[in-house]
Design an enzyme around this catalytic site. Structure first.
Site, mmCIF file in Angstrom:
data_model
loop_
_atom_site.group_PDB
_atom_site.id
_atom_site.type_symbol
_atom_site.label_atom_id
_atom_site.label_comp_id
_atom_site.label_asym_id
_atom_site.label_seq_id
_atom_site.Cartn_x
_atom_site.Cartn_y
_atom_site.Cartn_z
ATOM 1 N NE ARG A 284 -0.720 -0.257 4.890
ATOM 2 C CZ ARG A 284 -1.593 -0.272 5.831
ATOM 3 N NH1 ARG A 284 -2.815 -0.393 6.136
ATOM 4 N NH2 ARG A 284 -0.781 -0.422 7.365
ATOM 5 C CG ASP B 239 -3.384 2.233 16.823
ATOM 6 O OD1 ASP B 239 -4.435 2.620 17.533
ATOM 7 O OD2 ASP B 239 -3.279 1.050 16.278
HETATM 8 P P1 AMP Z 1 -4.588 -2.562 13.994
HETATM 9 O O1 AMP Z 1 -5.555 -1.903 14.930
HETATM 10 O O2 AMP Z 1 -5.316 -3.701 13.140
HETATM 11 O O3 AMP Z 1 -4.309 -1.617 13.023
HETATM 12 O O4 AMP Z 1 -3.587 -3.297 14.793
HETATM 13 C C1 AMP Z 1 -3.180 -2.729 15.985
HETATM 14 C C2 AMP Z 1 -1.752 -3.287 16.381
HETATM 15 O O5 AMP Z 1 -1.615 -4.667 16.206
HETATM 16 C C3 AMP Z 1 -0.799 -2.862 15.170
HETATM 17 O O6 AMP Z 1 0.318 -2.602 16.046
HETATM 18 C C4 AMP Z 1 -0.412 -3.849 14.475
HETATM 19 O O7 AMP Z 1 0.887 -3.747 13.945
HETATM 20 C C5 AMP Z 1 -0.748 -5.115 15.386
HETATM 21 N N1 AMP Z 1 -1.033 -6.490 14.796
HETATM 22 C C6 AMP Z 1 -2.219 -6.708 14.218
HETATM 23 N N2 AMP Z 1 -2.367 -7.979 13.514
HETATM 24 C C7 AMP Z 1 -0.873 -8.525 13.831
HETATM 25 C C8 AMP Z 1 -0.511 -9.730 13.465
HETATM 26 N N3 AMP Z 1 -1.212 -10.446 12.649
HETATM 27 N N4 AMP Z 1 0.901 -9.711 13.671
HETATM 28 C C9 AMP Z 1 1.382 -8.716 14.220
HETATM 29 N N5 AMP Z 1 1.058 -7.821 14.721
HETATM 30 C C10 AMP Z 1 -0.190 -7.304 14.433
HETATM 31 MG MG MG Z 2 -3.299 0.075 12.711
#
Ligand code: AMP
Ligand code: MG
Length: 498
Positions: A172, A248
């Protein structure tokens, strides 16, 4: 294929990121390559070879000039502070300065573990890759600031979610991936030097006018506030629900980022929620403007020492900074309201602003909720109507369970149109350029995901993606994509699926 990298984030201090390469995957296969975007980014010698592209966009072959890294950030998730998040399954490959003079980040999502993965596997299931590709590209064509999809591949590996599912990687592109949470990270570390470096970087990159202001950091905050007020008003105008507006997931440059359990609404309801994890409805449709402000308050707090303008601000200086920030944040509501009014006035074909327009708009939304009308089609059919009552009105009123309310509303709308100067044709054409016929409907997106995950069939994705390239144009033989779901097709919940 040549990518002329010009990396700037990698020149920031080490505490901002961890350098590491994506983890190679077993047998990547190309799903989609966004060639027009690659051209717009200034890539040369564009490859058409699916294998070369799959190697590149899986991270199996690192292109010359890339300096892969995972960015660190923190964030408020559903209101609670997590002091360290970061790119847990994303890796910034590098940056390019495109022929339009704008610097873009190129980032993989699903490319392996990083020091910020916490318990996660660093991977992405194929479903969320398909979803983000479709939604972000649709968003772009709908005219809303957003990250874009450059490529999608399958990894040839399985990832463990509720069950084992095929993995995927999305590439992306953003004007920048720095988030409110990036500022919160350094603020919570009380690392004012890093805060300043980050703010200066963002000002240079996105808001250079702020530099000339008396208080550049206050001016910066004010520009971010304005960008968010505009972005969220645009979401509201499309019935878009982001679903995880954690700090975030809120970009400093004002783009829609991190397409998780987001959705475009079918049947309208002010409180609509799709995300399976949003049990309290914190990120419901009509909460989005307020949450935007809540997030901006977190940004403002993080910027206070910079706004105060001294290395160790005393109480008086901090008080002053608070009052400057407060004043900027107070403008958010007004700015949001102005943007919202301008979005919805246009949707209704009102170009001579009147104070009562707000009541007329809200009245329509209330009628839509009472009548269980489809959000997108309501505005689309409204765009075809003329000043005079006609049998065509039924295309619109037919969307409503009870037609009394909408008929009354139409009479008010027509009375209001008498104050406009445009002809029917001119007004309709303007309305049609802002009220789409095609949006990525949940059931269609779900069908594309099912075909991809269950049958390794990407034709459903391809067809849907193609229709969404021209959301405002009626396309022959594509009626099915404009239709709301049948009762058994309704998607009630969307999942992060990460
Ligand atoms: P999100 O709210 O989906 O953007 O994710 C929140 C946090 O969780 C971010 O720091 C992501 O990088 C981490 N995260 C989500 N899914 C994974 C995954 N499968 N492996 C590692 N980190 C993850
Ligand atoms: Mg995120």
């Amino acid at each position: 294929m040549n990518i002329l990298f010009d990396n700037s984030y990698a020149t920031l201090p080490k505490g901002f990121y961890t350098r590491l390469n994506p983890d190679p995957v077993k047998s990547p296969e190309l799903i989609s390559f966004n060639k027009p975007l690659a051209e717009a980014l200034g890539f040369t010698d564009l490859s058409d070879d699916p294998e070369t592209l799959a190697r590149l966009f899986s991270g199996n072959k690192i292109p010359t000039g890339a300096e892969p890294l995972a960015m660190v950030y923190a964030g408020h998730q559903f209101g609670g502070f997590s002091p360290q998040l970061g790119d847990g399954r994303a890796i910034l490959l590098g940056e390019v300065v495109a022929p339009d003079g704008v610097r873009y980040d190129i980032q993989f999502k699903g490319s392996g573990r990083t020091p910020y993965s916490r318990g996660g596997d660093g991977r992405s299931a194929l479903g969320p890759v398909i979803r983000e590709y479709l939604l972000s590209e649709a968003m772009y064509k709908l005219g809303v600031p957003t990250t874009r999809a450059l490529a999608a591949v399958t990894s040839g590996e399985e990832v463990a979610r509720d069950k084992l599912v095929p993995g995927g990687i999305l590439t992306r592109v953003a004007k920048g991936f720095v988030r409110v949470g990036t500022f919160e990270y350094f603020a919570s570390q009380r690392d004012i030097e890093a805060q300043r470096q980050l703010a200066d970087y963002e000002i240079d990159r996105h808001y250079p006018d702020a530099k000339a202001a008396k208080n550049p950091y206050a001016a910066f905050l004010s520009e971010v506030v304005a960008a968010q007020a505009k972005l969220i008003a645009q979401w509201m105008g499309l019935g878009f629900i982001h679903g995880v507006m954690n700090t975030d997931n809120m970009s400093i440059v004002g783009e829609t980022i991190d397409y998780g359990p987001c959705a475009f609404m079918d049947e309208f309801s002010h409180n609509r929620v799709y995300s399976s994890i949003d049990t309290q409805g914190r990120y419901a449709y009509n909460n989005q403007p307020e949450i935007g402000q809540w997030n901006l308050v977190r940004l403002a707090e993080s910027l206070l020492p910079l706004i105060a303008g001294s290395v160790e601000p005393d109480e008086t200086e901090i008080k002053q900074a608070v009052s400057i920030a407060q004043e900027i944040l107070n403008r958010y509501q007004e700015q949001y309201k102005e943007n919202w009014l301008s979005v919805f006035r246009r949707k209704l074909g009102l170009f001579q602003a009147q104070v009562e327009d707000e009541i007329l708009i809200n009245d329509l939304l209330d009628k839509m909720e009472q009548g269980k009308a489809d959000f997108t089609l309501t505005f689309y059919y409204l765009s075809q109507l003329s000043m005079e009552v006609s049998p065509q009105d039924q295309t619109l009123t037919g969307l409503f369970e009870n037609t009394d309310g909408i008929n009354l509303w139409l009479a008010k709308w027509r009375k209001r149109l008498a104050h406009e100067t445009l002809s029917d044709v001119e007004r309709q054409s303007k309305m049609q350029s802002t009220n789409p016929l095609y949006i990525p409907r949940n059931h269609q997106v779900e069908a594309a995901i099912r075909a991809a995950e269950d049958h390794h069939d990407f034709s459903v994705f391809d067809d849907l993606h193609k229709v969404l390239q021209q959301p405002f144009e009626k396309q022959q033989g594509k009626e099915q994509y404009s239709l709301p779901p049948m009762p058994d097709e309704v998607v009630h919940k969307t999942f992060c699926g990460t």
